[in-house]
Scaffold this motif. Structure first.
Motif, short mmCIF file in Angstrom:
data_model
loop_
_atom_site.label_atom_id
_atom_site.label_comp_id
_atom_site.label_asym_id
_atom_site.label_seq_id
_atom_site.Cartn_x
_atom_site.Cartn_y
_atom_site.Cartn_z
N ALA A 141 53.06 67.74 97.87
CA ALA A 141 52.22 66.65 98.38
C ALA A 141 51.89 66.87 99.85
O ALA A 141 50.76 66.65 100.28
CB ALA A 141 52.91 65.30 98.18
N MET A 142 52.86 67.36 100.62
CA MET A 142 52.62 67.63 102.03
C MET A 142 51.59 68.75 102.21
O MET A 142 50.67 68.63 103.02
CB MET A 142 53.93 68.02 102.73
N LEU A 143 51.71 69.82 101.44
CA LEU A 143 50.75 70.93 101.52
C LEU A 143 49.35 70.47 101.11
O LEU A 143 48.35 70.83 101.74
CB LEU A 143 51.21 72.09 100.63
N LEU A 144 49.30 69.67 100.05
CA LEU A 144 48.01 69.18 99.56
C LEU A 144 47.38 68.19 100.54
O LEU A 144 46.17 68.18 100.72
CB LEU A 144 48.18 68.57 98.17
N ARG A 145 48.21 67.39 101.19
CA ARG A 145 47.71 66.46 102.21
C ARG A 145 47.10 67.23 103.38
O ARG A 145 46.07 66.84 103.92
CB ARG A 145 48.83 65.54 102.70
N THR A 146 47.73 68.33 103.77
CA THR A 146 47.19 69.15 104.85
C THR A 146 45.79 69.64 104.48
O THR A 146 44.86 69.55 105.30
CB THR A 146 48.13 70.34 105.14
N SER A 147 45.63 70.12 103.26
CA SER A 147 44.31 70.60 102.83
C SER A 147 43.31 69.45 102.74
O SER A 147 42.15 69.59 103.17
CB SER A 147 44.42 71.30 101.47
N GLU A 148 43.74 68.32 102.23
CA GLU A 148 42.87 67.14 102.14
C GLU A 148 42.40 66.72 103.54
O GLU A 148 41.22 66.43 103.75
CB GLU A 148 43.61 66.00 101.46
N ASP A 149 43.33 66.73 104.50
CA ASP A 149 42.98 66.37 105.88
C ASP A 149 41.99 67.36 106.48
O ASP A 149 41.07 66.98 107.21
CB ASP A 149 44.23 66.27 106.75
N GLU A 150 42.18 68.65 106.18
CA GLU A 150 41.24 69.66 106.67
C GLU A 150 39.84 69.44 106.10
O GLU A 150 38.84 69.59 106.81
CB GLU A 150 41.72 71.07 106.32
N GLU A 151 39.78 69.09 104.82
CA GLU A 151 38.47 68.84 104.19
C GLU A 151 37.80 67.61 104.82
O GLU A 151 36.59 67.62 105.05
CB GLU A 151 38.61 68.65 102.68
N SER A 152 38.58 66.58 105.09
CA SER A 152 38.03 65.39 105.74
C SER A 152 37.51 65.71 107.13
O SER A 152 36.44 65.25 107.53
CB SER A 152 39.08 64.28 105.82
N ALA A 153 38.26 66.52 107.86
CA ALA A 153 37.83 66.91 109.21
C ALA A 153 36.56 67.76 109.14
O ALA A 153 35.66 67.60 109.98
CB ALA A 153 38.96 67.67 109.92
N ALA A 154 36.47 68.64 108.15
CA ALA A 154 35.27 69.46 107.99
C ALA A 154 34.06 68.57 107.70
O ALA A 154 32.97 68.79 108.25
CB ALA A 154 35.46 70.49 106.87
N ASP A 155 34.25 67.57 106.87
CA ASP A 155 33.17 66.63 106.56
C ASP A 155 32.73 65.89 107.83
O ASP A 155 31.53 65.72 108.07
CB ASP A 155 33.62 65.64 105.49
N GLN A 156 33.68 65.48 108.65
CA GLN A 156 33.34 64.79 109.90
C GLN A 156 32.58 65.71 110.86
O GLN A 156 31.63 65.28 111.53
CB GLN A 156 34.61 64.24 110.56
N ARG A 157 32.98 66.97 110.91
CA ARG A 157 32.26 67.93 111.77
C ARG A 157 30.83 68.11 111.27
O ARG A 157 29.89 68.19 112.07
CB ARG A 157 33.00 69.27 111.83
N LEU A 158 30.66 68.19 109.95
CA LEU A 158 29.32 68.33 109.38
C LEU A 158 28.47 67.10 109.68
O LEU A 158 27.28 67.22 109.98
CB LEU A 158 29.40 68.58 107.88
N THR A 159 29.08 65.92 109.61
CA THR A 159 28.35 64.69 109.93
C THR A 159 27.87 64.72 111.38
O THR A 159 26.73 64.36 111.67
CB THR A 159 29.23 63.45 109.67
N ALA A 160 28.73 65.17 112.27
CA ALA A 160 28.34 65.26 113.68
C ALA A 160 27.20 66.26 113.87
O ALA A 160 26.25 65.97 114.60
CB ALA A 160 29.54 65.65 114.54
N LEU A 161 27.28 67.40 113.22
CA LEU A 161 26.20 68.39 113.30
C LEU A 161 24.90 67.84 112.72
O LEU A 161 23.82 68.07 113.26
CB LEU A 161 26.57 69.66 112.54
N ALA A 162 25.01 67.12 111.63
CA ALA A 162 23.83 66.56 110.97
C ALA A 162 23.09 65.61 111.91
O ALA A 162 21.85 65.56 111.89
CB ALA A 162 24.21 65.84 109.68
N GLY A 163 23.82 64.89 112.73
CA GLY A 163 23.17 63.97 113.66
C GLY A 163 22.15 64.66 114.53
O GLY A 163 21.07 64.13 114.78
N ARG A 164 22.46 65.86 114.97
CA ARG A 164 21.55 66.62 115.82
C ARG A 164 20.52 67.42 115.00
O ARG A 164 19.34 67.42 115.28
CB ARG A 164 22.35 67.55 116.72
N ILE A 165 20.99 68.09 113.97
CA ILE A 165 20.11 68.98 113.19
C ILE A 165 19.11 68.18 112.37
O ILE A 165 17.95 68.58 112.23
CB ILE A 165 20.95 69.93 112.33
N ASN A 166 19.50 67.02 111.85
CA ASN A 166 18.56 66.20 111.09
C ASN A 166 17.41 65.73 111.97
O ASN A 166 16.27 65.63 111.50
CB ASN A 166 19.26 65.00 110.45
#
Length: 172
Positions: A141-166
């Motif tokens: 569960a701890m290992l999977l949570r780490t990956s889940e958190d990384e995916e959430s952070a990647a999504d947030q980074r993409l959202t931030a990039l989209a603000g400018r690129i869109n």
């Protein structure tokens, strides 16, 4: 109605069986993404987006390693399953790459495709993490949570990039 593709796996009789099947699905998704991310990076025109895809490739390789640790702990092999959902999501991203689009529009489309991938992965990791908790595998569960958190952070980074690129895409 008949199933066009017969199941080649053993029947699932309990949550542990489902856990293994879902872990194999996530593993397949991640290994497919390892292949797709360099193509997405090559297709991106904004350097920050290229860099983001390259950085996420490194995270994805770490996620594959974590999944392999879980399979080793369970005495199981990770292969034998293909994530159809990821195949479809990657195919949509490849369609965007083939579109005749101006650079900012292509980049906006790549971000949209990448965010769909991230949302799928967030859901998948959240599900298997819950199963790991229920099955008494706190280390998984701890290992999977780490990956889940990384995916959430990647999504947030993409959202931030989209603000400018869109905005750039809006201008054509």
């Amino acid at each position: 109605m008949t199933n066009p593709e017969p199941s080649l796996t053993l029947p699932m009789t309990d949550l542990h069986d489902l856990y293994l099947e879902q872990l194999r699905d996530v593993y397949s998704a991640e290994t497919q993404l390892v292949q797709a991310l360099p193509t997405m990076a090559d297709a991106a025109t904004a350097q920050v987006l290229k860099d983001g895809f390259h950085a996420h490739l490194q995270e994805t390789l770490g996620q594959v390693e974590r999944l392999e640790r879980i399979f080793a702990d369970l005495g199981e092999q990770p292969g034998g399953h293909t994530c159809q959902a990821m195949q479809g999501l990657i195919a949509e991203g490849q369609e965007m790459i083939r579109e005749k689009a101006v650079p900012a529009v292509r980049d906006a489309g790549l971000i949209a495709a990448a965010q769909r991938v991230e949302h799928y992965e967030i859901a998948a990791y959240g599900t298997v993490r819950t199963y790991a908790d229920l099955l008494g595998h706190p280390e998984h569960a701890m290992l999977l949570r780490t990956s889940e958190d990384e995916e959430s952070a990647a999504d947030q980074r993409l959202t931030a990039l989209a603000g400018r690129i869109n905005v750039q895409a809006m201008q054509g």
